[in-house]
Motif scaffolding. Structure first.
Motif, PDB file in Angstrom:
ATOM      1  N   LYS A 253      10.583  -1.815  12.076  1.00  0.00           N
ATOM      2  CA  LYS A 253       9.621  -1.118  11.242  1.00  0.00           C
ATOM      3  C   LYS A 253      10.332   0.020  10.527  1.00  0.00           C
ATOM      4  N   THR A 254      10.392  -0.078   9.210  1.00  0.00           N
ATOM      5  CA  THR A 254      11.126   0.901   8.425  1.00  0.00           C
ATOM      6  C   THR A 254      10.584   0.904   7.004  1.00  0.00           C
ATOM      7  N   LEU A 255      11.187   1.660   6.122  1.00  0.00           N
ATOM      8  CA  LEU A 255      10.783   1.679   4.724  1.00  0.00           C
ATOM      9  C   LEU A 255      11.316   0.435   4.022  1.00  0.00           C
ATOM     10  N   VAL A 256      10.429  -0.247   3.319  1.00  0.00           N
ATOM     11  CA  VAL A 256      10.809  -1.447   2.572  1.00  0.00           C
ATOM     12  C   VAL A 256      10.245  -1.353   1.159  1.00  0.00           C
ATOM     13  N   GLU A 257      10.773  -2.167   0.277  1.00  0.00           N
ATOM     14  CA  GLU A 257      10.311  -2.171  -1.110  1.00  0.00           C
ATOM     15  C   GLU A 257       8.861  -2.624  -1.187  1.00  0.00           C
ATOM     16  N   ASP A 258       8.061  -1.900  -1.952  1.00  0.00           N
ATOM     17  CA  ASP A 258       6.641  -2.209  -2.117  1.00  0.00           C
ATOM     18  C   ASP A 258       6.239  -1.849  -3.551  1.00  0.00           C
ATOM     19  N   LYS A 259       6.122  -2.851  -4.382  1.00  0.00           N
ATOM     20  CA  LYS A 259       5.837  -2.615  -5.792  1.00  0.00           C
ATOM     21  C   LYS A 259       4.448  -2.018  -6.020  1.00  0.00           C
ATOM     22  N   LYS A 260       3.564  -2.170  -5.044  1.00  0.00           N
ATOM     23  CA  LYS A 260       2.215  -1.617  -5.189  1.00  0.00           C
ATOM     24  C   LYS A 260       2.149  -0.134  -4.831  1.00  0.00           C
ATOM     25  N   SER A 261       3.171   0.375  -4.166  1.00  0.00           N
ATOM     26  CA  SER A 261       3.196   1.779  -3.759  1.00  0.00           C
ATOM     27  C   SER A 261       3.688   2.643  -4.914  1.00  0.00           C
ATOM     28  N   PRO A 262       3.104   3.829  -5.096  1.00  0.00           N
ATOM     29  CA  PRO A 262       3.543   4.729  -6.172  1.00  0.00           C
ATOM     30  C   PRO A 262       5.031   5.063  -6.104  1.00  0.00           C
ATOM     31  N   SER A 263       5.573   5.158  -4.880  1.00  0.00           N
ATOM     32  CA  SER A 263       6.987   5.490  -4.721  1.00  0.00           C
ATOM     33  C   SER A 263       7.894   4.273  -4.833  1.00  0.00           C
ATOM     34  N   GLY A 264       7.283   3.084  -4.801  1.00  0.00           N
ATOM     35  CA  GLY A 264       8.071   1.858  -4.819  1.00  0.00           C
ATOM     36  C   GLY A 264       8.464   1.366  -3.450  1.00  0.00           C
ATOM     37  N   TYR A 265       8.102   2.157  -2.402  1.00  0.00           N
ATOM     38  CA  TYR A 265       8.443   1.797  -1.036  1.00  0.00           C
ATOM     39  C   TYR A 265       7.291   2.165  -0.104  1.00  0.00           C
ATOM     40  N   SER A 266       7.197   1.467   1.012  1.00  0.00           N
ATOM     41  CA  SER A 266       6.231   1.812   2.058  1.00  0.00           C
ATOM     42  C   SER A 266       6.756   1.282   3.384  1.00  0.00           C
ATOM     43  N   ARG A 267       6.112   1.682   4.464  1.00  0.00           N
ATOM     44  CA  ARG A 267       6.550   1.215   5.785  1.00  0.00           C
ATOM     45  C   ARG A 267       6.190  -0.262   5.941  1.00  0.00           C
ATOM     46  N   GLY A 268       7.164  -1.042   6.351  1.00  0.00           N
ATOM     47  CA  GLY A 268       6.937  -2.472   6.532  1.00  0.00           C
ATOM     48  C   GLY A 268       7.782  -3.001   7.673  1.00  0.00           C
ATOM     49  N   GLN A 269       7.860  -4.324   7.769  1.00  0.00           N
ATOM     50  CA  GLN A 269       8.550  -4.971   8.876  1.00  0.00           C
ATOM     51  C   GLN A 269       9.647  -5.890   8.363  1.00  0.00           C
ATOM     52  N   ILE A 270      10.757  -5.915   9.095  1.00  0.00           N
ATOM     53  CA  ILE A 270      11.880  -6.793   8.800  1.00  0.00           C
ATOM     54  C   ILE A 270      12.234  -7.558  10.070  1.00  0.00           C
ATOM     55  N   SER A 271      12.414  -8.856   9.975  1.00  0.00           N
ATOM     56  CA  SER A 271      12.840  -9.642  11.133  1.00  0.00           C
ATOM     57  C   SER A 271      14.317  -9.378  11.417  1.00  0.00           C
ATOM     58  N   VAL A 272      14.631  -9.129  12.681  1.00  0.00           N
ATOM     59  CA  VAL A 272      16.016  -8.829  13.044  1.00  0.00           C
ATOM     60  C   VAL A 272      16.405  -9.588  14.314  1.00  0.00           C
ATOM     61  N   LYS A 273      17.709  -9.757  14.479  1.00  0.00           N
ATOM     62  CA  LYS A 273      18.251 -10.373  15.687  1.00  0.00           C
ATOM     63  C   LYS A 273      19.558  -9.676  16.033  1.00  0.00           C
ATOM     64  N   TRP A 274      19.654  -9.177  17.257  1.00  0.00           N
ATOM     65  CA  TRP A 274      20.862  -8.517  17.732  1.00  0.00           C
ATOM     66  C   TRP A 274      21.568  -9.410  18.749  1.00  0.00           C
TER      67      TRP A 274
END
Length: 278
Positions: A253-274
């Motif tokens: 859970k981190t900041l990701v690109e979001d074209k609908k957000s005024p800043s262009g970014y919002s908190r979202g989810q990324i799939s990861v594997k360590w």
């Protein structure tokens, strides 16, 4: 009002927790689901939980208390369908909630919220059975040996198994996990993030969260100008992971690109594997 509240807190509702119903052949995963929901129910305020995980719910097994069980089935598109059912003491009326998940991991991460919502709906349905509660359908046979109760694994044992150096994210050099529940992330840009690690007893789930103030360098996926602007008010970076064999798999859970957000970014989810280094 004081007398009412006193009555609520002094008389916890008895709930019989029954075996998970599933036709899945992944018995280990089904058992983990059963044990996780059981653990979540045990810490839910206002309820005393009786362990009936060795038995499927049937009217013959119903003991006159509120009953609960989970049903998990694989969907044809590769997802999962999870149904929670709470049955009133009369053994006839129930409240159920069904959700579809694209990964099994998300069933586990949603367990606490979905359980709380179901029991809230059961409480709200009191005295309104015709519109809020329905007759339980015939239940499929549970998977053999899929719900045998077992002792929860202590957090210390989980920490011992995951302690070490991990890699896997493109812009992270390595992640170091220490046995004391602490660690740090070293980014390829040179930044270092302190983290706290919290395994959930009796499951393979691990919560990892940023410890300390955010830094623009913690968001290397963002344009530098945007990272500098958003970092001071950003929520802590968080990973919700599951230990699978020798890997940690889950979401970040981190900041990701979001074209609908005024800043262009919002908190979202990324799939990861360590993957753990040898």
């Amino acid at each position: 009002m004081i007398l009412i509240l006193g009555t609520i807190f002094c008389h916890a509702e008895q709930v019989d927790f029954y075996a998970t119903v599933s036709s899945s052949e992944d018995t280990a995963m089904i058992k983990m689901t059963t044990d996780l929901f059981y653990t979540k129910f045990m810490i839910l305020d206002g309820y005393t939980v009786n362990d009936m995980r060795s038995l499927p719910w049937t009217r013959e097994n119903h003991r006159g208390s509120t009953s609960f069980y989970v049903q998990v089935e694989e969907d044809s598109d590769g997802g999962w369908i999870c149904t929670l059912t709470a049955i009133k003491p009369d053994g006839i009326q129930n409240v159920s909630s069904t959700k579809k998940y694209d990964t099994y991991y998300k069933i586990l991460m949603d367990s606490k919220a979905s359980l709380e919502n179901l029991m809230l709906n059961l409480t709200m349905a009191e005295g309104n059975a015709e519109t809020a509660i329905q007759e339980p359908e015939a239940q499929p046979q549970p998977v053999e040996n899929s719900t045998a109760a077992g002792p929860a694994s202590p957090s210390s044992e989980m920490m011992d198994s995951i302690a070490g150096t991990w890699t896997g994210e493109e812009l992270i050099e390595k992640i170091l996990i220490l046995r004391g529940g602490r660690g740090f992330v070293i980014f390829k840009n040179g930044a270092r993030m302190n983290i706290s690690i919290s395994p959930q007893n009796g499951t393979n789930l691990i919560n990892i969260i940023q410890n300390g103030k955010s830094n623009a360098s913690f968001f290397p996926e963002l344009q530098r100008e945007a990272a500098l602007k958003l970092a001071p008010t950003a929520e802590p970076v968080e990973w919700e992971m599951m230990l699978q064999d020798e890997s940690l798999v889950g979401i970040k859970k981190t900041l990701v690109e979001d074209k609908k957000s005024p800043s262009g970014y919002s908190r979202g989810q990324i799939s990861v594997k360590w993957t753990k280094e040898r």
